[in-house]
Enzyme design. Structure first.
Site, short mmCIF file in Angstrom:
data_model
loop_
_atom_site.label_atom_id
_atom_site.label_comp_id
_atom_site.label_asym_id
_atom_site.label_seq_id
_atom_site.Cartn_x
_atom_site.Cartn_y
_atom_site.Cartn_z
CG ASN A 12 -1.83 1.09 1.24
OD1 ASN A 12 -1.65 2.22 0.45
ND2 ASN A 12 -2.70 1.42 2.40
NE ARG A 93 -5.93 2.27 0.02
CZ ARG A 93 -5.93 3.35 0.45
NH1 ARG A 93 -4.58 3.72 0.77
NH2 ARG A 93 -6.93 4.16 0.38
CG HIS A 182 -12.40 4.67 2.86
ND1 HIS A 182 -13.17 5.81 3.67
CD2 HIS A 182 -11.31 4.94 3.01
CE1 HIS A 182 -11.96 6.54 4.14
NE2 HIS A 182 -10.90 6.12 3.58
#
Length: 408
Positions: A12, A93, A182
């Site tokens: 990430n 991500r 999200h």
């Protein structure tokens, strides 16, 4: 879920940080975790934690380079020197997948190019995400790499919920619409909440959930029968709830007014809305709810105002999302604030009492962990309930990765 033994490298890369973890996709256990901070500055540093003989040992490593690519390459090279479980794949991500990616995908040169192209919609995040992919592919070329998009979960929203009332040309040519963010957290938490409710005897079919991810970044999503049908973030993560340093919803004319009065550019004003607004601006003190809660208890007016505005706006959005659901079965709270700030949860439930949400103070005080198996923090009854469900985006990324790797 994986049928092979081993771990997934979960990467990430944020705008100024790099996070990496080795995640067992079955158990969720972490054999290793890394956090690189202040990336892009001369004092960039990486903290590495490994599980050795059941103990967590942390050491600080100064990377050979201060870029995302350099810091990640440094960590990955060190990783290869450690005695760790077999690597099953690498999950990344990625913040913005636009309308192109409706789910997680294996990364190839075409996918990487598309992630770069979508940087116009997420200029702070997608370039860093792409750099992480490039660095990891260079160091681990023999592993499959998978991109998991924050926006993908929200691609099930109906057009009535993702379109802005702006000139059609903006939508058709520039992609101006609501994408939401999200999504990885909302997907994991809604799935986990459904499992918990089913285990307690609730019929999982047609469940109407509002998932509120409350942290430094905040968003809420209406989840109907496992699908996102509405959410609070829009074209960018700036829309919606009040956040740590982001303003959330403001009248767009604010930008014109501030530009005219100060001489700042539009870009500078938007940066202020992203980085110097929210709880930080309202309190004049901090963007950290723990600090604000302590100061509010001691009478700090700014801290008290910040918390009250935060809760009021969150409650308004939660209530509004029930319109897209046609009702509410459960409000699911997650994220750093949602999972740990019992005072904020109490204030939020008080605002939402008209929906039938009545706080159980003892359960809320224990963060739902010592109450029912669902993590419920409201008084039992025939109406909707509120529950605390910890998020685990890294585990979801790991599971998506092995699902694609094993079924290629």
């Amino acid at each position: 879920m994986s049928t092979s033994q081993g771990s997934v490298v979960v990467v990430n890369c944020g705008s100024s940080s790099v996070k990496l973890a080795l995640v067992d996709p079955v158990t969720g256990e972490r054999a290793l975790s890394c956090l690189g901070e202040r990336i892009g500055s001369p004092d960039a540093v990486v903290h590495m934690t490994t599980a050795v003989d059941g103990e967590l040992r942390t050491r600080t490593i100064t990377p050979a380079a201060t870029t995302h690519r350099g810091a990640l390459a440094h960590v990955l090279q060190r990783l290869l020197d450690l005695d760790l479980p077999p690597l099953l794949g690498v999950g990344h991500r990625v913040v913005q997948g636009g309308a192109v990616f409706r789910g997680s995908v294996r990364v190839d040169d075409r996918v990487l190019a598309q992630i770069h192209e979508l940087s116009a919609l997420a200029p702070l995040h997608n370039p860093a995400n792409a750099s992480g992919i490039e660095a990891a592919r260079a160091v681990l070329p023999d592993l499959e790499h998978v991109a998991v998009f924050d926006t993908a979960f929200h691609q099930t929203m109906p057009e009535v919920n993702y379109r802005y009332a702006v000139p059609t040309q903006w939508y058709e040519e520039f992609g101006v619409r609501r994408y939401g963010m999200h999504g990885t957290s909302h997907r994991y938490v809604s799935q986990r909440a459904t499992e918990l409710l089913q285990a307690s005897g609730r019929d999982p079919r047609g469940l109407k959930l509002v998932v509120a991810h409350l942290g430094n970044g905040c968003s809420a999503t209406a989840v109907l029968d496992g699908r996102s049908v509405d959410t609070t973030m829009g074209l960018t993560p700036l829309e919606g709830l009040v956040m740590g340093t982001r303003s959330g919803d403001v009248d767009p004319a604010v930008v014109e007014l501030v530009v005219a009065r100060t001489g700042m550019s539009v870009t500078e004003v938007v940066k202020q809305l992203n980085s110097n607004s929210g709880l930080l601006a309202l309190s004049g003190l901090s963007n950290d709810v723990r600090t604000l809660s302590g100061q509010a208890a001691e009478g700090h007016a700014g801290a008290k105002l910040a918390l009250e505005v935060f809760v009021h706006r969150a409650a308004k959005h939660v209530a509004a999302l029930t319109v897209s659901l046609g009702g509410l079965d459960a409000l699911v709270l997650t994220g750093g604030i949602g999972e740990n700030a019992k005072n904020v949860r109490s204030m939020l439930l008080a605002k939402l009492a008209h929906l039938g949400l009545v706080e159980d103070p003892a359960a809320n005080d224990g963060h739902g962990r010592s109450a029912t198996p669902t993590g419920c923090i409201t008084v039992p009854g025939g109406g909707p309930l509120a529950m605390v469900v910890p998020t685990d985006e890294e585990l979801l990324i790991a599971r998506d990765t092995v699902a694609l790797v094993e079924h290629r």
